[in-house]
Design an enzyme around this catalytic site. Structure first.
Site, PDB file in Angstrom:
ATOM      1  N   CYS B  81       0.769  -1.185  -0.110  1.00 46.46           N
ATOM      2  CA  CYS B  81      -0.027   0.042  -0.174  1.00 46.46           C
ATOM      3  C   CYS B  81       0.914   1.153  -0.094  1.00 46.46           C
ATOM      4  O   CYS B  81       1.501   1.466  -1.032  1.00 46.46           O
ATOM      5  CB  CYS B  81      -1.062  -0.083   0.977  1.00 46.46           C
ATOM      6  SG  CYS B  81      -2.361   1.066   0.849  1.00 46.46           S
ATOM      7  N   HIS B 161      -3.734  -4.992   0.944  1.00 44.98           N
ATOM      8  CA  HIS B 161      -3.497  -5.346   2.210  1.00 44.98           C
ATOM      9  C   HIS B 161      -3.395  -6.919   2.331  1.00 44.98           C
ATOM     10  O   HIS B 161      -4.388  -7.402   2.713  1.00 44.98           O
ATOM     11  CB  HIS B 161      -3.868  -4.546   3.112  1.00 44.98           C
ATOM     12  CG  HIS B 161      -3.736  -3.288   3.432  1.00 44.98           C
ATOM     13  ND1 HIS B 161      -2.510  -2.699   4.156  1.00 44.98           N
ATOM     14  CD2 HIS B 161      -4.224  -2.268   2.879  1.00 44.98           C
ATOM     15  CE1 HIS B 161      -2.628  -1.712   4.069  1.00 44.98           C
ATOM     16  NE2 HIS B 161      -3.510  -1.025   3.305  1.00 44.98           N
ATOM     17  N   GLU B 163      -1.898  -8.879   4.201  1.00 47.25           N
ATOM     18  CA  GLU B 163      -2.146  -9.401   5.570  1.00 47.25           C
ATOM     19  C   GLU B 163      -3.393  -9.606   6.199  1.00 47.25           C
ATOM     20  O   GLU B 163      -3.763 -10.553   7.030  1.00 47.25           O
ATOM     21  CB  GLU B 163      -1.333  -8.486   6.384  1.00 47.25           C
ATOM     22  CG  GLU B 163      -2.299  -6.878   7.024  1.00 47.25           C
ATOM     23  CD  GLU B 163      -1.862  -6.089   5.840  1.00 47.25           C
ATOM     24  OE1 GLU B 163      -1.515  -6.229   4.735  1.00 47.25           O
ATOM     25  OE2 GLU B 163      -2.079  -4.669   6.097  1.00 47.25           O
TER      26      GLU B 163
END
Lengths: 226, 182
Positions: B81, B161, B163
């Protein structure tokens, strides 16, 4: 930064508040009182105890009501954050979101629209680590709602301690229960935490339970000296 | 040892955007988190991951000069990002307004190990980049470029993202690093 914490009175939002207080200035708590027990966004059992919790912490509470209708409750949340912005000059909002992209996305959009920061200090934290941190930090949280097999009436009102956490983690392996209640399996209510100036003593309570779905309702509670 | 470079302006932002990376990476390899303003020598590290930031945090855009080390970097780097934005800007890419919040459909354009099929990913950004000719575009969403790779160096960027819902992207980077594009 002046922050408002979206506060349900459960373990996640109370831990998020604890973390925010360590780095920034929390100026108010924000709660939505939902009349829908199956609210998509907002924790419901004992939400009306947030006023007592706010008093125990020593922070003002902005409490807005919502019918808890999917998506419409977001307008009510936006109204509450807007009020926190105008009354307490908050620059950001803190949430106890852990895994729910549904919840995180909607709050992020509201914050973006209002041009306030959005922080999720527990985001993607392991459920076991989260539960253990709550106990290690000295929180007193009780299980105030159960909504999944094989959780039954005897779980209601129990304190979240090491043996309870170990059993929940075991149930994750055997029954696929999310130990910290991310799937809505359990709800909790925090009665004391290290930063509470007073603790909450429950003097009257009621358990309403049908097989594997039930709530521990706090009928009467007082603030007492720690 | 892997360095997770923190691009955040706030401590709460670091909690949200670096700790999840730490928990994914540390299951595979030892790692440390260091803020981009204090990280100096990269010699102890085998790979670097540049973190994301909250939507309102764009302070990293004032410090793009701190990222020119990428031009001569000889270890794999993954920018996430904000991390992808500074990576692009360090090589003359253009920053463009592009708001995406929530699950986004990602479509791969060029074969690579990081993003090999269409999938849904969590996006949280106000800006994207129009990559300079130093980058290949690996994947995009309807609105913008979502994954890039430097044409010569082992520098990767993802705007989404990973994660949140696509840990395997980070795990692949950590395990395979410089072989990701092969």
């Amino acid at each position: 930064m002046n922050l408002g914490v979206l506060f349900s009175g459960g373990k996640d939002s109370t831990l998020a508040l604890f973390k925010a207080q360590q780095t920034d200035t929390v100026v108010c708590l924000i709660s939505l009182l939902s009349s829908n027990e199956e609210s998509y966004m907002f924790h419901t059992p004992n939400i009306d105890i947030t006023r007592l919790q706010a008093e125990a912490v020593g922070l003002p509470l902005i409490q807005e009501t919502t019918e808890g209708v999917k998506e419409k409750e977001l307008i009510d949340l936006e109204r509450a954050i807007e009020k926190a912005k105008s009354v307490y000059n908050i620059e950001g909002v803190v949430t106890g979101a852990v895994e729910s992209v549904y919840q995180a996305e909607r709050i992020q959009k509201i914050c973006h629209g209002l041009q306030v920061w959005c922080f999720n200090p527990l985001w993607l934290k392991s459920q076991e680590a989260l539960l253990r941190e709550i106990v290690e930090d000295g929180f007193h949280a009780i299980i105030s709602g159960i909504f999944a097999y094989p959780l039954s009436e005897e779980w209601l009102g129990r304190s979240l301690d090491e043996p309870v956490i170990n059993t929940l983690i075991q149930l994750q392996k055997t029954h696929g229960i999310s130990p910290s209640g991310e799937g809505g399996e359990i709800e909790t209510t925090v009665l004391d935490a290290p930063f509470f100036k007073k603790r909450i003593a429950v003097t009257d309570s009621e358990i309403v339970c049908d097989k594997y779905s039930g709530v521990y309702i706090i009928q009467k509670a007082d603030l007492v000296k720690k | 040892m892997i360095l997770i470079m923190d691009l955040n302006q706030t401590s709460l932002g670091s909690c949200e955007f670096c700790l999840p990376l730490y928990s994914i990476v540390s299951e595979i390899e030892e790692c440390v988190i260091q803020h981009h303003t204090t990280a100096q020598s990269f010699s102890p590290y085998s790979k670097i991951i540049l973190s994301g930031t909250p939507l309102m945090d764009t302070e990293y855009l004032d410090h793009v000069d701190n990222f020119h080390w990428l031009e001569t970097c000889n270890i794999p780097v993954l920018g996430i990002c904000a991390g992808m934005q500074v990576m692009g800007l360090a090589f003359g890419s253009d920053l463009i307004p592009c708001l995406e919040i929530g699950m986004t459909q990602i479509t791969p354009l060029k074969e690579n190990a990081l993003v090999s099929r269409s999938f849904s990913a969590y996006s949280l950004h106000r800006y994207g980049i129009c990559p300079s000719s130093d980058f290949d575009v690996l994947a995009r969403s309807d609105l913008c470029v979502q994954a890039i790779k430097h044409i010569h160096l082992d520098l990767y960027g993802v705007l989404f993202h990973p994660e949140a819902r696509n840990k395997e992207v980070i795990q692949t980077f950590v395990r395979e690093g410089s072989t990701c594009s092969r």
